[in-house]
Enzyme design. Structure first.
Site, PDB file in Angstrom:
ATOM      1  CB  CYS A  72      11.106  -0.955   2.274  1.00 47.51           C
ATOM      2  SG  CYS A  72      11.323  -0.520   0.386  1.00 47.51           S
ATOM      3  CD1 TRP A  77       0.027  -1.516   3.271  1.00 50.50           C
ATOM      4  CD2 TRP A  77       0.752   0.858   3.505  1.00 50.50           C
ATOM      5  NE1 TRP A  77       0.647  -1.042   4.307  1.00 50.50           N
ATOM      6  CE2 TRP A  77       1.055   0.103   4.519  1.00 50.50           C
ATOM      7  CE3 TRP A  77       0.823   2.383   3.148  1.00 50.50           C
ATOM      8  CZ2 TRP A  77       1.810   0.621   5.478  1.00 50.50           C
ATOM      9  CZ3 TRP A  77       1.613   2.760   4.120  1.00 50.50           C
ATOM     10  CH2 TRP A  77       2.243   1.978   5.142  1.00 50.50           C
ATOM     11  CE  LYS A 135      -4.927  -9.265  -2.789  1.00 54.42           C
ATOM     12  NZ  LYS A 135      -4.688  -7.910  -1.701  1.00 54.42           N
ATOM     13  CD  GLU A 182      11.623  -3.564  -1.500  1.00 52.97           C
ATOM     14  OE1 GLU A 182      11.648  -3.472  -0.377  1.00 52.97           O
ATOM     15  OE2 GLU A 182      10.877  -2.986  -2.301  1.00 52.97           O
ATOM     16  CB  ALA A 204      -2.130  -3.191  -0.483  1.00 57.85           C
ATOM     17  CB  SER A 205      -7.249  -4.958   0.743  1.00 57.06           C
ATOM     18  OG  SER A 205      -7.324  -6.235   0.341  1.00 57.06           O
ATOM     19  CD  GLU A 233      10.578  -1.748   7.559  1.00 56.75           C
ATOM     20  OE1 GLU A 233      10.976  -1.210   6.335  1.00 56.75           O
ATOM     21  OE2 GLU A 233      10.160  -2.861   7.621  1.00 56.75           O
TER      22      GLU A 233
END
Length: 485
Positions: free
Chosen positions: A289, A156, A180, A255, A182-183, A386
């Site tokens: 990230c 997302w 696919k 990743e 992210a929702s 993180e």
């Protein structure tokens, strides 16, 4: 603002060249994280819809793979042109569903789009070789061919750019794809499908399925027709997908999470280092990230660096990404805000000091103050984990050896940054860091021309560069005999 009137807006899945709802009619609600406003719905698909998409991708594979690289490249070039034509709508759509400032959304669209023309041309250079023969009358040679159907699962935080980074080399190599998204952020993927259809991609070559992550993921990992899975997301989920792919021995690109050190030595250009730290740490509200997760500053410049950075952090303007002057958008959901509170509370309890921010923003909702923590030590959670939010921990160090040890003290190994003007130190530190990427006096790492990926638990495979194309191709060895007959 709602996206309903946008030319690129779609709220149905794109499967085998057709727009369709979930077979049972179920939907997921998509909201604007800056306002909480409902933007619309997307299909809540599952196993059956994923299987239909895989079937379509499988049927279209032979024809797509048999096209020349030049012919496939023409489709990618047309898609790139259409993205540029619709840049403003795409950027607004991205900001609406993800929350980042509009200027960042434009940059993401342009950066992501750049992968299409680059791979359109790079596929024309996927050369095999004729190998010098060890025996008379034989000619060993190699060719490269597309893997097959590829499953793509995107996050997302960069709902547009992550798709071209995976799909562009896959499509250029002769693979077909099932995406696919992210929702929380399905609309960028569906918009890209609409533009791919307009660009003339054959039915089944590019598919987008929204909905239930576990069921769609299980279908992508379990179906033997899918020969590769490419995933960007958390290390925890990446490990699960890796295990699920073992049954069919799929090729994988993962990743995953990062814990990037941002190392500032005494001889660095401090002003440049401060600006770079600000850009790296607070881009996308820290939900990146490759964000500077731990800022390591040598003792000689520590006070000056912290003073300058604190002033800059204090001047960041949070708000709705569509409003002028906004630098910092909201976090993606309430769990993310609670995570920032927990990390800061732990750091303060262990002796860190809050130099700027440190709490939920007065704007309310999903906004958290841009935060700077000093006096951070390796025992604190903000050093080990993180962060994925607008919290910047600063750690002091004394020597080059100590900086390297602090930087490598993590299971992650994605991005790292070094600021120094000593050329010898650039080589020593870059080679010693256990990371897939090292930015030296620079933080903008992602580009179509260069490989992006990590060491250790940050993943496997590379996206971008020639390596990114080869990750979607098989090398076939052909031995020709009877040459001297």
């Amino acid at each position: 603002m709602r996206p309903d009137g946008f030319k690129v807006f779609r709220n149905l899945c794109f499967i085998d060249g057709k727009w369709m709802p979930a077979l049972d009619g179920e939907t997921i609600e998509v909201t604007n994280p800056a306002t909480g406003e409902a933007l619309g719905t997307a299909p809540r698909c599952g196993t059956k819809e994923a299987s239909l998409a895989i079937a379509g991708a499988s049927r279209s594979l032979a024809a797509w793979r048999s096209m020349t690289a030049l012919e496939r490249g023409a489709c990618l070039h047309r898609l790139h042109a259409l993205i540029l034509e619709n840049l403003e709508e795409l950027a607004a759509l991205l900001t609406l569903e993800q929350g980042k400032p509009l200027a960042e959304s434009r940059d993401e669209i342009l950066q992501g789009a750049s992968y299409f023309p680059w791979y359109a041309e790079e596929a024309r250079r996927a050369c095999g070789q004729v190998i010098p023969t060890p025996a008379r009358g034989k000619r060993p040679m190699t060719i490269h061919q597309g893997l097959g159907v590829v499953g793509v699962i995107t996050p997302w935080n960069f709902p547009f750019a992550m798709i071209p980074r995976k799909a562009a080399p896959a499509l250029a190599a002769g693979c077909t794809v099932v995406v696919k998204p992210a929702s929380q952020t399905p609309y960028c993927a569906l918009a890209l499908a609409a533009l791919a259809q307009e660009a003339g991609f054959p039915a089944g070559v590019f598919n987008v399925v929204t909905g239930d992550s576990s069921r769609i993921g299980a279908e992508l990992t379990g179906d033997p027709r899918v020969r590769k899975l490419s995933f960007t997301g958390s290390t925890e989920v990446g490990k699960k997908l890796m295990a699920q792919c073992a049954g069919t021995v799929k090729r994988l690109s993962l990743e995953l999470g990062g814990n990037a050190p941002f190392i500032v030595f005494d001889d660095a250009d401090i002003e440049k280092a401060v600006e770079a730290a600000l850009a790296s740490k607070f881009r996308n509200a820290g939900q990146t990230c490759v964000s500077a997760n731990r800022i390591l500053v040598q003792n000689g410049v520590y006070d000056a660096f912290v003073r300058r950075l604190a002033s800059k952090v204090d001047g960041l303007k949070p708000g709705n990404g569509l409003e002028p002057g906004v630098i910092l958008g909201p976090l993606i959901d309430s769990k993310a805000v609670a995570s920032m509170e927990a990390l800061v509370a732990d750091a303060v309890a262990c002796g860190a000091r809050v130099a700027v921010g440190g709490k939920r923003h007065a704007l309310g909702g999903l906004f958290y103050e841009p935060t700077l923590l000093t006096g951070v030590t390796p025992s604190m959670r903000v050093f080990k984990e993180e962060i994925f939010g607008p919290v910047a921990p600063v750690v002091s160090f004394s020597s080059e050896k100590e900086a390297i040890a602090l930087a490598n003290d993590t299971n992650a190994g994605l991005a790292s940054y070094v600021f120094t003007r000593d050329v010898g130190r650039v080589w020593r530190v870059s080679e010693a860091l256990e990371y897939g990427m090292v930015g030296v006096n620079e933080v903008s790492l992602a580009m179509a021309e260069a490989p992006f990926g990590g060491f250790k638990e940050s993943g496997v495979g590379r996206e971008g560069g020639h390596e990114g194309l080869m990750d979607y191709m098989e090398t076939k060895y052909i031995l020709m005999g009877g040459i001297d007959a």
